[in-house]
Motif scaffolding. Sequence first.
Motif, PDB file in Angstrom:
ATOM      1  N   LYS A 184       0.840  -1.194   0.000  1.00 29.77           N
ATOM      2  CA  LYS A 184       0.000   0.000   0.000  1.00 29.77           C
ATOM      3  C   LYS A 184       0.874   1.243   0.000  1.00 29.77           C
ATOM      4  O   LYS A 184       1.835   1.339   0.769  1.00 29.77           O
ATOM      5  CB  LYS A 184      -0.908  -0.002   1.228  1.00 29.77           C
ATOM      6  N   CYS A 185       0.536   2.200  -0.874  1.00 28.34           N
ATOM      7  CA  CYS A 185       1.297   3.446  -0.940  1.00 28.34           C
ATOM      8  C   CYS A 185       0.930   4.323   0.255  1.00 28.34           C
ATOM      9  O   CYS A 185      -0.246   4.635   0.465  1.00 28.34           O
ATOM     10  CB  CYS A 185       0.998   4.169  -2.257  1.00 28.34           C
ATOM     11  N   MET A 186       1.931   4.706   1.042  1.00 28.61           N
ATOM     12  CA  MET A 186       1.705   5.506   2.251  1.00 28.61           C
ATOM     13  C   MET A 186       2.233   6.930   2.121  1.00 28.61           C
ATOM     14  O   MET A 186       1.869   7.805   2.899  1.00 28.61           O
ATOM     15  CB  MET A 186       2.396   4.828   3.454  1.00 28.61           C
ATOM     16  N   LEU A 266      15.059  -3.046  10.000  1.00 23.59           N
ATOM     17  CA  LEU A 266      14.886  -4.129   9.038  1.00 23.59           C
ATOM     18  C   LEU A 266      14.752  -3.597   7.614  1.00 23.59           C
ATOM     19  O   LEU A 266      15.271  -4.189   6.675  1.00 23.59           O
ATOM     20  CB  LEU A 266      13.638  -4.958   9.395  1.00 23.59           C
ATOM     21  N   GLN A 267      14.042  -2.472   7.463  1.00 24.14           N
ATOM     22  CA  GLN A 267      13.887  -1.852   6.149  1.00 24.14           C
ATOM     23  C   GLN A 267      13.639  -0.362   6.317  1.00 24.14           C
ATOM     24  O   GLN A 267      12.809   0.055   7.123  1.00 24.14           O
ATOM     25  CB  GLN A 267      12.722  -2.478   5.375  1.00 24.14           C
ATOM     26  N   ARG A 268      14.366   0.417   5.539  1.00 26.25           N
ATOM     27  CA  ARG A 268      14.189   1.854   5.592  1.00 26.25           C
ATOM     28  C   ARG A 268      12.846   2.267   5.002  1.00 26.25           C
ATOM     29  O   ARG A 268      12.310   1.600   4.118  1.00 26.25           O
ATOM     30  CB  ARG A 268      15.324   2.559   4.831  1.00 26.25           C
ATOM     31  N   GLN A 269      12.313   3.375   5.486  1.00 23.12           N
ATOM     32  CA  GLN A 269      11.050   3.914   4.996  1.00 23.12           C
ATOM     33  C   GLN A 269      11.162   4.231   3.502  1.00 23.12           C
ATOM     34  O   GLN A 269      12.073   4.930   3.067  1.00 23.12           O
ATOM     35  CB  GLN A 269      10.716   5.185   5.784  1.00 23.12           C
ATOM     36  N   ASP A 270      10.245   3.664   2.678  1.00 17.20           N
ATOM     37  CA  ASP A 270      10.295   3.873   1.231  1.00 17.20           C
ATOM     38  C   ASP A 270       8.962   4.351   0.656  1.00 17.20           C
ATOM     39  O   ASP A 270       8.759   4.364  -0.553  1.00 17.20           O
ATOM     40  CB  ASP A 270      10.709   2.577   0.523  1.00 17.20           C
ATOM     41  N   GLY A 271       8.016   4.721   1.532  1.00 15.84           N
ATOM     42  CA  GLY A 271       6.744   5.238   1.060  1.00 15.84           C
ATOM     43  C   GLY A 271       5.661   4.188   0.897  1.00 15.84           C
ATOM     44  O   GLY A 271       4.557   4.502   0.458  1.00 15.84           O
TER      45      GLY A 271
END
Length: 276
Positions: A184-186, A266-271
């Motif tokens: 989902k696009c955030m 664990l994973q960088r924020q990517d939207g």
Amino acid sequence: MLDSFSMELVSFDTQKMMNPDIQRQDYQKGTLFGTECRAYLMHKWEGKCAYCGRKAEEVEHLVPRSRGGSNRISNLVMSCRKCNNLKDNQTLEEFLKRKPAQLRRIQAQQQASLADTAAVNATNYRLLDELKRFGYPVETGSGAQTSFNRQQQEYDKAHWIDAACVGNSGEQVRVPHLRPLQIKCMGRGNRQMCRTDKYGFPNKHRTRQKVFFGFQTGDICRAIVTTGKKIGAYVGRISVRATGSFALFLGAGKVDGINKRFFQTLQRQDGYSYSF
């Protein structure tokens, strides 16, 4: 002395073998004939009957063939069997003469723009070229083939199931054992520089700094808390603060007040958000 071979090259009429009554132009109609059109109409009418809104079952002619109606896409809608039988050989205007609002809705839907369809047609080959650049084998298939594969295996209509049934590899898939990844696009935040109260007056100002102690709001992190009231292991998205006390948003709630030292990225924020 044997120095050559002679072979009779036999060509079997497989369509005749499967359908002994086949004739003339019917040879051009394979098992997928009409499926592309039906798939488009199912998408356009959202799988519902144009007349009553129940689950669609059949392709129906607005102007019946018995009264000169054509097979053009503009003359076709999806219908349930009951409405199809009730309409019989009436035109759309005759069938809905006592329901003008419903008549206008269907007419407006029939004249809807094909801009989205044109956009897909214009970009699909570019997308194919981009996928090939990764160096992996790329399989292609038509929408009709996808629909045919899904129906042959008696799976329900869903986007992720269609994705599993694409191309030749989609002829036999074990969908019940798959878990689709929901993406989902955030977004990456907003440019609002201050928060306001219920009257619209500024009451809180936001800092321009986004990264605190190496973490950013939206990062997916694991927190292994070894001391305090919140002992346990958690995985979710974090909301950072300048104090170093972060909040962690889980699938079913939130854990607040966890110190930065317990977090591991664990994973960088990517939207985007990801879930099963």
